[in-house]
Enzyme design. Sequence first.
Site, mmCIF file in Angstrom:
data_model
loop_
_atom_site.group_PDB
_atom_site.id
_atom_site.type_symbol
_atom_site.label_atom_id
_atom_site.label_comp_id
_atom_site.label_asym_id
_atom_site.label_seq_id
_atom_site.Cartn_x
_atom_site.Cartn_y
_atom_site.Cartn_z
ATOM 1 C CD GLU A 89 68.730 16.638 70.689
ATOM 2 O OE1 GLU A 89 67.664 16.126 71.513
ATOM 3 O OE2 GLU A 89 69.743 16.858 70.770
ATOM 4 C CD GLU A 138 74.303 20.916 70.779
ATOM 5 O OE1 GLU A 138 74.004 19.800 71.638
ATOM 6 O OE2 GLU A 138 72.935 21.276 70.287
HETATM 7 C C1 GLA Z 1 71.493 18.601 73.448
HETATM 8 C C2 GLA Z 1 70.924 19.614 73.272
HETATM 9 C C3 GLA Z 1 71.635 20.966 73.619
HETATM 10 C C4 GLA Z 1 72.161 20.378 75.142
HETATM 11 C C5 GLA Z 1 72.976 19.328 75.110
HETATM 12 C C6 GLA Z 1 73.529 18.976 76.349
HETATM 13 O O1 GLA Z 1 72.683 18.313 72.443
HETATM 14 O O2 GLA Z 1 70.885 20.278 71.677
HETATM 15 O O3 GLA Z 1 70.843 21.926 73.860
HETATM 16 O O4 GLA Z 1 71.088 20.192 76.039
HETATM 17 O O5 GLA Z 1 71.887 18.372 74.547
HETATM 18 O O6 GLA Z 1 74.050 19.857 77.428
#
Ligand code: GLA
Length: 382
Positions: free
Chosen positions: A179, A286
């Site tokens: 990020e 994710e």
């Molecule tokens: C982001 C991070 C993850 C996690 C999510 C929420 O996407 O990359 O590690 O913290 O937020 O769980």
Amino acid sequence: MKNLNPFYSNKTKGLIYICLSAVLFAISCTSTDSKTKNSASSQSALQEKGLKHYYNAYFPMGVAVSPKALKTESESNLIKKHFISMTAENVMKMGPIHPEESKYNWGPADEIVAFAAENDLMLRGHALCWHRQFPDWMFIDKDGNQVSKEVLLQRLETHIEHVAGRYKDKIFAWDVVNEAISDAHDEFYRNSTWYQICGEDYIIKAFETARKAAPNALLFYNDYNVTNTVKREKIVQLVGKLREKGVPINGVGIQGHWSVFEPSESQLRATIDSFLPLQIALHVTELDVSIYKKEHSRNDRKESDTGVLTSELAQMQIEKYNMIFSVFRDYKEELSSVTFWNISDRRSWLDNFPVRNRKDFPLLFDQNEVPKDAYWKVIDFK
Ligand code: GLA
């Protein structure tokens, strides 16, 4: 006799009727019995197979886990049955694993690594450098002043050498930088403390160190909101820029924190398509599908936040998951991993984000860890 005939005839009819009924009942019992048996055996065959089997010819199916989940029988069984890859949800992040400059907290991460080895699971590493969940000491010196760029880059290097080095041949892919791109349309990089102190050099340092520490791991840049064209374009540019400088980057992680309202099929296809010219590995890292409109920063609870998975929302979720996985299957040559963020609706980070204490139902298994209709849809393809 006249009267008897009908009687006998009726009696006979009655007897025949009774006999026939009995025979039909017996036949129907046998066939119901065999139908039950057949459906029971196909049911149990279905129950034997997990997501990973259905997607065997497509991509490895993964899930984000905590050490606690591995010790909870029902959760560890779900992991073993359905997934072939895991990501440590939190315990490999900078804060949890490196709480003090000279102290590493290896225990929880080691448990995940051991579980993966015992059960033949692949492991994604997450995340070597991020602007959140970092340890307090990272950016300040012993007097509480902000450290210089030189010191911070040195700390980053030491951190990555230790963490990526320890799990060198145990982790097949690392989210090296998480990020770093801004969501603001007029800003390229996120204005994090990393960026304020180091400029883009921290990104370069992170990848270069990870390559040295884990020469065989695939190295990823990972981000959310990638279906947004402006943000995605910046990620494409970042990869190009890193490559021009000879920085070792192998892939982009599309987080995939989506919702029943987004993305559309065309947005999802356009997202994947825009990375193809880079000829870079693509992982969905994710994945979850919230029942609420997507928000990427904290918010207060609204009256409409009911915390209930209505049948209408459940149906929207089935359709969204169905669309997402049919697109993923179309791109099986391009996507080399798909990981869900959490195991079941029993517990998801979305229960507390972006709204605290608002129950969400974003996964394929319900609160009792039973496959939802969305699950059956996702595996229902030729
Ligand atoms: C982001 C991070 C993850 C996690 C999510 C929420 O996407 O990359 O590690 O913290 O937020 O769980």
